[in-house]
Design a protein around this motif. Structure first.
Motif, short mmCIF file in Angstrom:
data_model
loop_
_atom_site.label_atom_id
_atom_site.label_comp_id
_atom_site.label_asym_id
_atom_site.label_seq_id
_atom_site.Cartn_x
_atom_site.Cartn_y
_atom_site.Cartn_z
N ALA A 57 -30.95 -12.80 26.96
CA ALA A 57 -31.24 -11.61 27.80
C ALA A 57 -32.04 -11.93 28.90
CB ALA A 57 -32.13 -10.71 26.68
N ALA A 58 -32.80 -12.71 28.85
CA ALA A 58 -33.90 -12.95 30.11
C ALA A 58 -32.76 -13.51 31.23
CB ALA A 58 -34.70 -14.13 30.02
N ALA A 59 -31.82 -14.21 30.78
CA ALA A 59 -30.89 -14.78 31.78
C ALA A 59 -29.89 -13.84 32.49
CB ALA A 59 -29.96 -15.95 30.94
N ALA A 60 -29.51 -12.97 31.44
CA ALA A 60 -28.80 -11.69 32.00
C ALA A 60 -29.64 -11.09 33.07
CB ALA A 60 -28.46 -10.81 30.87
N LEU B 32 -26.52 -9.97 35.23
CA LEU B 32 -25.08 -9.76 34.65
C LEU B 32 -24.82 -8.22 34.43
CD1 LEU B 32 -25.01 -12.64 32.29
CD2 LEU B 32 -24.27 -12.63 34.74
N PRO B 33 -23.52 -7.77 34.43
CA PRO B 33 -23.28 -6.56 34.02
C PRO B 33 -23.01 -6.26 32.70
CG PRO B 33 -21.21 -7.72 35.01
CD PRO B 33 -22.60 -8.49 35.21
N ALA B 34 -23.18 -5.14 32.20
CA ALA B 34 -22.80 -4.91 30.80
C ALA B 34 -21.24 -5.25 30.43
CB ALA B 34 -23.15 -3.33 30.52
N PRO B 35 -21.13 -5.88 29.32
CA PRO B 35 -19.54 -6.19 28.99
C PRO B 35 -18.70 -4.93 28.76
CG PRO B 35 -21.01 -6.43 26.92
CD PRO B 35 -21.89 -6.13 28.35
N TRP C 177 -26.88 -10.48 25.82
CA TRP C 177 -26.08 -10.32 26.83
C TRP C 177 -26.16 -8.87 27.10
CZ3 TRP C 177 -20.27 -10.78 27.88
CH2 TRP C 177 -19.90 -10.26 29.10
N THR C 178 -25.78 -8.20 25.93
CA THR C 178 -25.72 -6.62 26.16
C THR C 178 -26.91 -5.91 26.25
OG1 THR C 178 -25.94 -6.40 23.68
CG2 THR C 178 -23.74 -6.77 24.57
N LEU C 179 -28.04 -6.68 25.89
CA LEU C 179 -29.41 -6.15 26.10
C LEU C 179 -29.82 -6.37 27.70
CD1 LEU C 179 -32.02 -4.94 24.75
CD2 LEU C 179 -32.57 -7.53 24.25
N GLY C 180 -29.45 -7.31 28.26
CA GLY C 180 -29.74 -7.64 29.64
C GLY C 180 -29.78 -6.44 30.49
N PRO C 181 -28.57 -5.69 30.62
CA PRO C 181 -28.61 -4.55 31.54
C PRO C 181 -29.67 -3.46 31.11
CG PRO C 181 -26.29 -5.36 31.00
CD PRO C 181 -27.15 -5.94 30.08
N LEU C 182 -29.74 -3.17 29.89
CA LEU C 182 -30.77 -2.22 29.51
C LEU C 182 -32.25 -2.59 30.03
CD1 LEU C 182 -31.74 0.44 27.91
CD2 LEU C 182 -31.59 -0.95 25.92
N LEU C 183 -32.56 -4.02 29.81
CA LEU C 183 -33.77 -4.52 30.17
C LEU C 183 -33.91 -4.56 31.59
CD1 LEU C 183 -34.06 -7.70 28.21
CD2 LEU C 183 -35.58 -5.64 27.87
N THR C 184 -33.01 -4.25 32.58
CA THR C 184 -32.88 -4.47 34.16
C THR C 184 -33.19 -3.07 34.18
OG1 THR C 184 -31.16 -6.37 34.11
CG2 THR C 184 -31.53 -4.50 36.01
N ARG C 185 -32.52 -1.89 33.51
CA ARG C 185 -32.87 -0.62 34.11
C ARG C 185 -34.22 -0.27 33.87
NH1 ARG C 185 -27.75 0.09 31.47
NH2 ARG C 185 -28.52 1.02 29.72
N THR C 186 -34.66 -0.55 32.66
CA THR C 186 -36.05 -0.35 32.26
C THR C 186 -37.05 -0.94 32.95
OG1 THR C 186 -35.21 -0.24 29.90
CG2 THR C 186 -37.56 -0.42 30.37
N ASN D 114 -31.53 -3.16 16.99
CA ASN D 114 -31.31 -1.83 17.07
C ASN D 114 -32.85 -0.96 16.93
OD1 ASN D 114 -28.37 -1.57 16.81
ND2 ASN D 114 -28.25 -1.62 14.64
N LEU D 115 -33.53 -1.41 16.32
CA LEU D 115 -35.01 -1.13 16.48
C LEU D 115 -35.55 -0.95 17.68
CD1 LEU D 115 -37.59 0.40 15.21
CD2 LEU D 115 -38.07 -1.78 14.25
N PHE D 116 -35.39 -2.35 18.04
CA PHE D 116 -36.00 -2.57 19.81
C PHE D 116 -35.33 -1.54 20.80
CE2 PHE D 116 -35.81 -5.17 23.47
CZ PHE D 116 -37.16 -5.03 23.76
N THR D 117 -34.08 -1.62 20.76
CA THR D 117 -33.44 -1.14 21.95
C THR D 117 -33.41 0.51 21.70
OG1 THR D 117 -31.44 -0.91 20.54
CG2 THR D 117 -31.59 -2.77 22.04
N SER D 118 -33.71 1.18 20.49
CA SER D 118 -33.89 2.24 20.28
C SER D 118 -35.30 3.08 20.93
CB SER D 118 -33.89 2.91 19.00
OG SER D 118 -32.43 2.78 18.38
N LEU D 119 -36.61 2.06 20.57
CA LEU D 119 -37.87 2.09 21.08
C LEU D 119 -37.76 2.07 22.32
CD1 LEU D 119 -39.79 0.13 18.27
CD2 LEU D 119 -39.38 2.66 18.63
N LEU D 120 -37.05 0.96 23.07
CA LEU D 120 -37.13 0.82 24.58
C LEU D 120 -36.46 2.09 25.15
CD1 LEU D 120 -37.66 -1.60 26.61
CD2 LEU D 120 -35.28 -2.10 26.36
N GLN D 121 -35.46 2.80 24.79
CA GLN D 121 -34.87 3.67 25.48
C GLN D 121 -35.94 5.08 25.28
OE1 GLN D 121 -31.03 3.72 23.09
NE2 GLN D 121 -29.96 3.04 24.86
N LEU D 122 -36.56 5.10 24.07
CA LEU D 122 -37.37 6.31 23.94
C LEU D 122 -38.61 6.23 24.96
CD1 LEU D 122 -37.37 6.78 20.03
CD2 LEU D 122 -36.48 8.22 21.52
#
Length: 225
Positions: A43-46, A51-54, A92-101, A209-217
């Protein structure tokens, strides 16, 4: 000559002794720690390489394809390699979400808050699951059905561009993921799950799923400041 270690497992109808169940739990937590670190590195490398989302279709194909392979090879050491492939792909799929956040005014604090909350929830629920004498097997069907409904609602939110629904789904998925961490850990402790590879995958997906949900919230709340 065999080049991979063999994953030792017992039939699900064979009762496990307390020591054997604790051994499965220790192996699960050991492999889980390694896969979390590997996924975080990907995720850090993404993020670093932007890197774009797949994409949704590729994500679903790779995710379910690797899950199928893991279940087919669950008693073989080769399944461990597939677990790292799955968790790396999810990183990898987490990378773009982290970038936006991280692009938000308080993005770094949001990521750390979500990470800290996820870790605290996991530790608290794991501690409860390993000490409680209550039968939590009834939770399985309820949590599975709830997650199916949440996934379908999440897909609807994406296709129809409904932010309020997406936010609601994130809150529901966070609650369901916490419940799954409790249920899955209790299953290991009680001997209901005897394969640490499958146990690792189940817990990793719930934590992810818990982390990504909390990240979005938290990201939504931070963007409103």
């Amino acid at each position: 000559m065999q080049t991979h270690p063999t994953v030792i497992t017992l039939p699900h109808n064979a009762p496990l002794s307390r020591d054997a169940a604790h051994r499965v739990l220790r192996n699960t937590h050991a492999l889980l720690s390694l896969t979390l670190l590997f996924s975080a590195a990907v995720a850090a490398a993404a993020v670093a390489f932007s890197l774009p989302a797949p994409g949704l279709i590729l994500t679903l194909v790779v995710y379910f394809g690797l899950l199928f392979g893991i279940h087919k090879l669950k008693n073989s050491g080769a399944a461990v390699g597939l677990v790292f492939a799955l968790t790396g792909f999810m990183g990898w799929t987490l990378g773009p979400l982290l970038t936006r956040t991280l692009a938000l005014p308080s993005g770094a604090q949001t990521v750390m808050l979500a990470l800290g909350a996820t870790g605290a929830i996991f530790l608290a629920l794991s501690a409860y699951a390993t000490t409680t004498k209550r039968d939590l097997s009834w939770m399985g069907g309820f949590l599975f059905a709830g997650m199916v409904v949440a996934v379908l609602a999440g897909l609807a939110a994406v296709f129809f561009q409904i932010p309020a629904l997406a936010l609601t789904v994130s809150a529901v998925v966070a609650l369901l993921s916490a419940g799954l961490i409790l249920f899955e850990t209790k299953q290991i402790v009680d001997g209901g799950e005897t394969n640490y590879v499958l146990a690792t995958v189940g817990l990793f997906v719930s934590i992810f799923n818990l982390f990504t949900s909390l990240l979005q919230l938290f990201g939504v709340m931070g963007s409103d400041d």
